[in-house]
Design a protein around this motif. Structure first.
Motif, PDB file in Angstrom:
ATOM      1  N   TRP A 247     -11.262  -7.189   5.609  1.00  0.00           N
ATOM      2  CA  TRP A 247     -10.372  -8.314   6.007  1.00  0.00           C
ATOM      3  C   TRP A 247     -11.260  -9.422   5.725  1.00  0.00           C
ATOM      4  O   TRP A 247     -10.710 -10.858   5.863  1.00  0.00           O
TER       5      TRP A 247
ATOM      6  N   CYS B 173      -2.993  -6.479  10.768  1.00  0.00           N
ATOM      7  CA  CYS B 173      -2.971  -5.182  10.735  1.00  0.00           C
ATOM      8  C   CYS B 173      -1.553  -4.458  11.242  1.00  0.00           C
ATOM      9  O   CYS B 173      -0.739  -5.274  11.572  1.00  0.00           O
ATOM     10  N   ASP B 174      -1.586  -3.340  11.077  1.00  0.00           N
ATOM     11  CA  ASP B 174      -0.292  -2.644  11.302  1.00  0.00           C
ATOM     12  C   ASP B 174      -0.482  -1.537  12.191  1.00  0.00           C
ATOM     13  O   ASP B 174       0.489  -0.544  12.620  1.00  0.00           O
TER      14      ASP B 174
ATOM     15  N   GLU C 254      -1.926  -3.280 -15.008  1.00  0.00           N
ATOM     16  CA  GLU C 254      -1.400  -2.498 -16.086  1.00  0.00           C
ATOM     17  C   GLU C 254       0.099  -2.892 -16.540  1.00  0.00           C
ATOM     18  O   GLU C 254       0.910  -2.147 -16.950  1.00  0.00           O
ATOM     19  N   ILE C 255       0.064  -4.248 -16.795  1.00  0.00           N
ATOM     20  CA  ILE C 255       1.145  -5.164 -17.450  1.00  0.00           C
ATOM     21  C   ILE C 255       0.595  -5.775 -18.844  1.00  0.00           C
ATOM     22  O   ILE C 255      -0.414  -6.430 -18.508  1.00  0.00           O
TER      23      ILE C 255
ATOM     24  N   GLY D 223       5.021  -6.179  -6.603  1.00  0.00           N
ATOM     25  CA  GLY D 223       4.745  -5.015  -5.934  1.00  0.00           C
ATOM     26  C   GLY D 223       5.111  -5.246  -4.346  1.00  0.00           C
ATOM     27  O   GLY D 223       5.347  -6.449  -3.734  1.00  0.00           O
TER      28      GLY D 223
ATOM     29  N   LYS E 290       4.905   7.841   2.209  1.00  0.00           N
ATOM     30  CA  LYS E 290       4.153   6.589   1.561  1.00  0.00           C
ATOM     31  C   LYS E 290       3.855   5.772   3.043  1.00  0.00           C
ATOM     32  O   LYS E 290       4.954   5.682   3.729  1.00  0.00           O
TER      33      LYS E 290
ATOM     34  N   LEU F 179      13.098  -3.335 -11.103  1.00  0.00           N
ATOM     35  CA  LEU F 179      12.428  -2.774 -12.057  1.00  0.00           C
ATOM     36  C   LEU F 179      12.804  -1.620 -12.852  1.00  0.00           C
ATOM     37  O   LEU F 179      12.633  -1.135 -13.817  1.00  0.00           O
TER      38      LEU F 179
ATOM     39  N   ASN G 273      -0.628   6.221  -8.018  1.00  0.00           N
ATOM     40  CA  ASN G 273      -0.276   4.833  -8.415  1.00  0.00           C
ATOM     41  C   ASN G 273      -1.323   4.232  -9.493  1.00  0.00           C
ATOM     42  O   ASN G 273      -1.181   3.091  -9.958  1.00  0.00           O
TER      43      ASN G 273
HETATM   44  O1  N01 Z   1      -0.571  -1.961  -2.269  1.00  0.00           O
HETATM   45  P1  N01 Z   1       0.524  -0.357  -2.583  1.00  0.00           P
HETATM   46  P2  N01 Z   1      -0.630  -2.644  -0.974  1.00  0.00           P
HETATM   47  N1  N01 Z   1       4.441  -2.984 -12.020  1.00  0.00           N
HETATM   48  O2  N01 Z   1       0.090   0.597  -3.644  1.00  0.00           O
HETATM   49  C1  N01 Z   1       3.640  -1.892  -7.220  1.00  0.00           C
HETATM   50  C2  N01 Z   1      -2.984  -0.979   3.335  1.00  0.00           C
HETATM   51  N2  N01 Z   1      -2.534  -2.491   3.896  1.00  0.00           N
HETATM   52  O3  N01 Z   1      -1.773  -3.573  -1.230  1.00  0.00           O
HETATM   53  O4  N01 Z   1       5.156   2.024  -5.573  1.00  0.00           O
HETATM   54  C3  N01 Z   1       5.212  -3.062 -10.902  1.00  0.00           C
HETATM   55  O5  N01 Z   1       0.938   0.096  -1.220  1.00  0.00           O
HETATM   56  C4  N01 Z   1       3.688  -0.659  -6.493  1.00  0.00           C
HETATM   57  O6  N01 Z   1       5.062   0.055  -7.074  1.00  0.00           O
HETATM   58  P3  N01 Z   1       5.066   1.680  -7.076  1.00  0.00           P
HETATM   59  C5  N01 Z   1      -1.770  -0.118   3.751  1.00  0.00           C
HETATM   60  O7  N01 Z   1      -2.354   1.109   4.119  1.00  0.00           O
HETATM   61  C6  N01 Z   1      -2.382  -2.318   5.080  1.00  0.00           C
HETATM   62  O8  N01 Z   1       0.612  -3.349  -0.694  1.00  0.00           O
HETATM   63  O9  N01 Z   1       3.846   2.191  -7.486  1.00  0.00           O
HETATM   64  N3  N01 Z   1       4.809  -2.786  -9.734  1.00  0.00           N
HETATM   65  C7  N01 Z   1       3.940  -1.112  -5.289  1.00  0.00           C
HETATM   66  O10 N01 Z   1       5.011  -1.449  -4.790  1.00  0.00           O
HETATM   67  C8  N01 Z   1      -1.194   0.011   2.438  1.00  0.00           C
HETATM   68  O11 N01 Z   1      -0.378   1.151   2.097  1.00  0.00           O
HETATM   69  C9  N01 Z   1      -1.723  -3.698   5.478  1.00  0.00           C
HETATM   70  O12 N01 Z   1       6.285   1.977  -7.715  1.00  0.00           O
HETATM   71  C10 N01 Z   1       3.674  -2.172  -9.492  1.00  0.00           C
HETATM   72  C11 N01 Z   1       2.978  -2.156  -5.054  1.00  0.00           C
HETATM   73  O13 N01 Z   1       2.720  -2.581  -6.400  1.00  0.00           O
HETATM   74  C12 N01 Z   1      -2.383  -0.175   1.497  1.00  0.00           C
HETATM   75  O14 N01 Z   1      -3.040  -1.299   1.952  1.00  0.00           O
HETATM   76  C13 N01 Z   1      -1.696  -4.871   4.687  1.00  0.00           C
HETATM   77  C14 N01 Z   1       2.737  -1.961 -10.681  1.00  0.00           C
HETATM   78  C15 N01 Z   1       1.428  -1.667  -4.591  1.00  0.00           C
HETATM   79  O15 N01 Z   1       1.717  -1.360  -3.249  1.00  0.00           O
HETATM   80  C16 N01 Z   1      -1.922  -0.656   0.038  1.00  0.00           C
HETATM   81  O16 N01 Z   1      -0.720  -1.666   0.220  1.00  0.00           O
HETATM   82  C17 N01 Z   1      -1.636  -4.486   3.306  1.00  0.00           C
HETATM   83  C18 N01 Z   1       3.287  -2.417 -11.809  1.00  0.00           C
HETATM   84  N4  N01 Z   1       2.393  -2.346 -13.031  1.00  0.00           N
HETATM   85  C19 N01 Z   1      -1.960  -3.455   2.718  1.00  0.00           C
HETATM   86  N5  N01 Z   1       1.636  -1.450 -10.108  1.00  0.00           N
HETATM   87  C20 N01 Z   1      -1.653  -3.711   7.131  1.00  0.00           C
HETATM   88  O17 N01 Z   1      -0.527  -3.913   7.390  1.00  0.00           O
HETATM   89  C21 N01 Z   1       1.837  -1.269  -8.927  1.00  0.00           C
HETATM   90  N6  N01 Z   1       2.969  -2.027  -8.461  1.00  0.00           N
HETATM   91  C22 N01 Z   1      -2.620  -3.376   7.828  1.00  0.00           C
END
Ligand code: N01
Length: 896
Positions: free
Chosen positions: A59, A69-70, A164-165, A197, A342, A364, A513
């Protein structure tokens, strides 16, 4: 080496004298703060090393717009101190990041924790000093630290993943990562923004970025399920439950599966009408509660792809109702993973954001990103000019937070990175073999991210600190898990991963991932309550699986595996134990039958199949009832004659209903379950002769029953397995009928009670030695027991149909089943065995209760199809994937 000597030696050191503490902690988030508080109260000297400038952990870093939070905040809070609970009131159902950060600051102030935290300090190396029995830490800021115990409170999502881009460095505009958002905010007004993302971070931030930006382009690789949070005040129903009995509410959370106090659902999806399911779904959708919708719709939603798909369909309907452009709506609909496999996201206006004229979705999957250029992002189909790129691309989760932070070197110079090269190996998710006095809070192998983290963190911290205090009091200075305990935990983890659908998705839960990361389900999928009870059991069994040493005490090592049962078998047996039922054999035959009928009423209904028809067939002394189970596909189908279990005393042609239905679905074959007569009214050899007579009649009337004429197959469980085996011998000796194969599930094959499994598993696994004794007494006189019609192992076993013999590790009948399989094989009968590890006598017939039995039933179905000469495809039911099968799935499947 005693602490006093270490301190003396250290005091001689010159510049860079290590700071000596009992326990060093890395991280000052939810886990680190509570650790400091508990360690201090337990009398340990401590220091927490924190890279950030203040407390807060995740946080502190994740300050992107919309971060919340969720898990409802009333549940996502510390519960260790009622006065703390009384002193803080959350303003919203889902608190914002700033409010949660304020809360953690409030906690740090209240317990004066900051004085033991060294901020702005990264550990650069940690090594186990064998001679001193201490961890030696170097840091990038200040003196090294020498500690007896080293605890990682590093969180699961603290190591951001590189995007990774190609070309990120070439981009001339602004670049932000959601996981490292600038503390003074970012002004996006009037700018052209790209978000890459669509996980939780992307989905939470996209609606707010869209409100500010001149134009927002979202680059989506995989659509995710998102649900409206309906944020606002904490819901009154939850608040009144909490305020009505706070202690009970918190305790229910601790014993629950996800760390939030909701009951286990018992209704299965196929028992509910479409309207009932929709009503349940709409209610859940309206609540805006992730844990509720993930657990409270129907019992099979998280364990079975069919039950899960119903929810996926309903959510996809919601998406198409909100998003006006059909092509965008279609692109936003997830199809590649089960709902919940997921992590789904809680959103505010996420889907509606795509109706804005300043928002574009780039799919994509159709046009992958080719490169990032100086001016924007180029895909296979277009170039998008942007001023700002926001990477919401996630984290190197769980292991990244520990492994990538700094080199950790354990006993004998072993590096944690090397030990984990093939995936994380832990005992209880808390400790690692070869790394004495090293602990992880919510590490891989613990429920962590599949639970309410606040509840799991408190459980982990309490367990670790209580253990450290107990060790100190007993004079032990080191603690380390054994190889056997760790290997057992890894097996248990793999067993647990078959319980849920997480293995069927490419996610950070499985490491999919991060390119090149070894894949497998990393968090513990067995549930928070069961996990807690296992940790407690490890303690009550004398620190099972740990080696403890100390300078003035004898070393202690009670080696062993924490859980040898399949996880759901363990739950079933624990539940049965709490019911404190009288022994079945004390109920009398009539009482026992009534009990079994009642017991069966409480199990999930069998699944829908094509048709179920009851009838009677002429037995030797009068009609015998039967029940035909037909597949949905048009017949005629090969016929399996089935004999139910029940020790020749209990059950009837309907009592194995869920198993028969399941096997019909998986095999595509017709099952005819026979109601043979029971003891004590009809003693030996009635059941055997009824079984044989019924098989002959069914074989002769297969076509009339809707089956395929020709050879039949026989199958049976327990005493039914006995009858199936005997029937095969009688059919061979009496000139038919022609039997193409036999499936013997935990069969009785002999009257000998001296084999080891009768002693190893005499009590505690539902079918007891004493119950078997009772069954034998009711059915068969001692003199008759060596007759092959009740002890087929004593008969001639050559010339029998091919067999598939299933035995369960924790079954008194295990060894006689194996002996029968081996005897047949030795006599030239084609035999395949399934020796089911961690299972008990009823594992495979408790369909939809013992979920880990499903892979075994897949094998049984494959065997039956092979015997019938059918091609090998079987309906995998709860096993097949939503498209992609991840390596994690393969690992789990292989492990079972
Ligand atoms: O990360 P993620 P996050 N090119 O890994 C995409 C917690 N959290 O930070 O699915 C293009 O879920 C990737 O695509 P894909 C929670 O537990 C909680 O959002 O790999 N796209 C995906 O869409 C959560 O689950 C809260 O095909 C690329 C995204 O990036 C965890 O943290 C809030 C890519 C990553 O999604 C992680 O969440 C936020 C690329 N090269 C987070 N690489 C609450 O609400 C990755 N992606 C508490």
């Amino acid at each position: 080496m005693p602490d006093a000597m270490v301190a003396a030696r250290a005091s001689d050191a010159a510049r860079g004298t290590p700071r000596q503490v009992d326990v060093a902690v890395v991280g000052a988030g939810f886990a680190g703060l509570y650790l400091l508080h508990r360690l201090r109260k337990a009398g340990f000297t401590t220091v927490a090393l924190e890279e950030a400038g203040d407390v807060g952990g995740t946080w502190y870093w994740n300050r992107y717009p919309g971060a919340r939070c969720d898990i409802q905040t009333i549940d996502y809070s510390y519960t260790f101190d009622p006065e703390l609970e009384a002193a803080w009131t959350w303003s919203e159902k889902y608190a914002t990041q700033p409010e949660i950060l304020r809360y953690l600051g409030f906690v740090a102030d209240r317990y004066e924790l900051r004085r033991d935290i060294r901020f702005g300090t990264k550990v650069t190396e940690a090594s186990w000093d064998e001679a001193a029995e201490r961890w030696q830490l170097t840091t990038d800021n200040g003196a090294p630290v020498s500690c007896r115990h080293y605890i990682m409170a590093t969180g699961c999502l603290s190591a951001p993943k590189p995007p990774e881009i190609d070309g990120v460095k070439d981009f001339k505009g602004e670049v932000y990562f959601t996981g490292r958002w600038p503390h003074d905010g970012v002004n996006l007004a009037g700018k052209r923004v790209a978000v890459i993302g669509t996980g939780s971070s992307g989905i939470q931030s996209i609606p707010l970025i869209a409100e500010q930006a001149a134009h927002l382009t979202v680059f989506q690789r995989t659509p995710n399920f998102a649900l409206p949070a309906h944020n606002g005040p904490a819901p009154s129903d939850r608040m009144s439950l909490l305020q009505g009995d706070r202690a009970a509410y918190r305790e229910q959370a601790r014993q629950s599966m996800a760390g939030v106090p909701y009951p286990q659902q018992t209704a299965v999806s196929w028992q509910l009408s479409d309207a009932e399911r929709r009503a349940r779904f709409e209610e859940a959708w309206g609540k805006g509660d992730l844990v509720y919708i993930l657990t409270q719709l129907w019992a099979d939603q998280a364990v079975d792809v069919d039950g899960n798909r119903l929810i996926c369909d309903l959510i996809r309907e919601k998406i198409s109702a909100v998003v006006k452009d059909p092509e965008t709506a279609a692109a936003l609909m997830p199809h590649d993973h089960p709902f919940g496999a997921k992590r789904p996201c809680l959103d505010t206006n996420y889907y509606a954001t795509y109706n804005r004229s300043n928002v574009t979705l780039v799919n994509l999957r159709q046009e992958p990103i080719k490169a990032i250029t100086a001016g924007g992002i180029t895909t296979a189909r277009r170039s998008v000019d942007v001023d700002v790129i926001v990477f919401a691309t996630g984290f190197d989760a769980m292991t990244g937070a520990i492994r990538a932070v700094h080199p950790i070197t354990g006993r004998g110079g072993k590096s944690l990175s090397d030990v984990w090269a093939q995936g994380p190996q832990t005992y209880l998710g808390l400790t690692v073999e070869g790394f004495p006095n090293f602990f992880m809070i919510t590490g891989p192998g613990s429920p962590s991210v599949l639970s309410n983290m606040a509840v799991s963190i408190e459980q982990h911290v309490d367990w670790v600190v209580d253990r450290l205090a107990a060790l100190r009091d007993a004079g032990f200075t080191t603690i380390e898990p054994t190889e056997a305990a760790q290997a057992g935990w890894n097996r248990h983890m793999a067993d647990c991963s078959t319980l849920t659908l997480h293995r069927l998705a490419n996610t950070w839960y499985t490491g999919a991932n991060v390119p090149g990361k070894v894949q497998g389900v990393m968090p513990y999928t067995g549930g928070v309550g069961p996990y807690r009870s296992i940790c407690d059991e490890v303690v009550s069994r004398g620190m099972l699986g740990f080696r403890l040493t100390g300078p003035n005490v004898a070393a202690q090592c009670n080696d062993g595996e924490a859980v040898r049962l399949q996880p759901d078998v363990r739950l079933v047996l624990n539940l049965l134990a709490t019911l404190n039922l009288p022994p079945i054999e004390s109920m009398g035959a009539l009482g026992a039958r009534a009990f079994v009928n009642e017991f069966n009423k409480g199990r999930p209904a069998g699944r829908p199949i094509g048709d179920v028809v009851d009838g009677t067939l002429p037995g030797t002394d009068g009609p015998l009832p039967y029940r035909v189970y037909k597949p949905a596909a048009p017949g005629p189908h090969p016929v399996v004659v089935y004999f139910h279990g029940g020790g020749w005393v209990l059950g009837d042609e309907q009592s194995d209903d869920p198993f028969c239905r399941d096997m019909v679905r998986r095999t595509g074959m017709m099952f005819v379950s026979v109601g043979y007569r029971h003891a004590p009214e009809h003693r030996f050899p009635t059941a055997a002769e009824d079984g044989y007579a019924a098989t002959r009649w069914i074989a002769e009337h297969a076509a009339e029953l809707g089956g395929k004429p020709g050879p039949v197959l026989v199958a049976g469980w327990s005493a039914g397995g006995n009858i199936a085996a005997v029937t095969c011998q009688l059919a061979r000796d009496r000139g038919g009928p022609d039997i193409a194969g036999q499936l013997l599930l935990c069969p009785v094959t002999d009257c000998d009670f001296d084999r080891p499994s009768y002693n190893d598993n005499a009590t505690g696994y539902f079918l007891t030695r004493s119950l078997m004794d009772w069954f034998w007494d009711l059915y068969c006189s001692p003199a008759d027991r060596i007759d092959p019609r009740v002890s087929p192992l004593r008969g001639k076993v050559a010339g029998l149909p091919p067999a598939f013999v299933v035995t369960c590790e924790f079954d008194p009948l295990r060894d006689e089943g194996i002996a029968y399989a081996e005897a047949m094989a030795a006599a030239g009968v084609p035999v395949q065995q399934l020796k089911a590890r961690g299972h008990f006598h009823s594992s495979f017939t408790m369909v939809d209760v013992v979920i880990t039995g499903a892979p075994g039933r897949v094998q049984m179905a494959e065997a039956l199809r092979r015997f019938a000469g059918l091609p090998p495809e079987v309906s995998l039911g709860d096993e097949h994937s939503h498209g992609h099968t991840s390596p994690g799935h393969r690992i789990a499947a292989a492990a079972s």
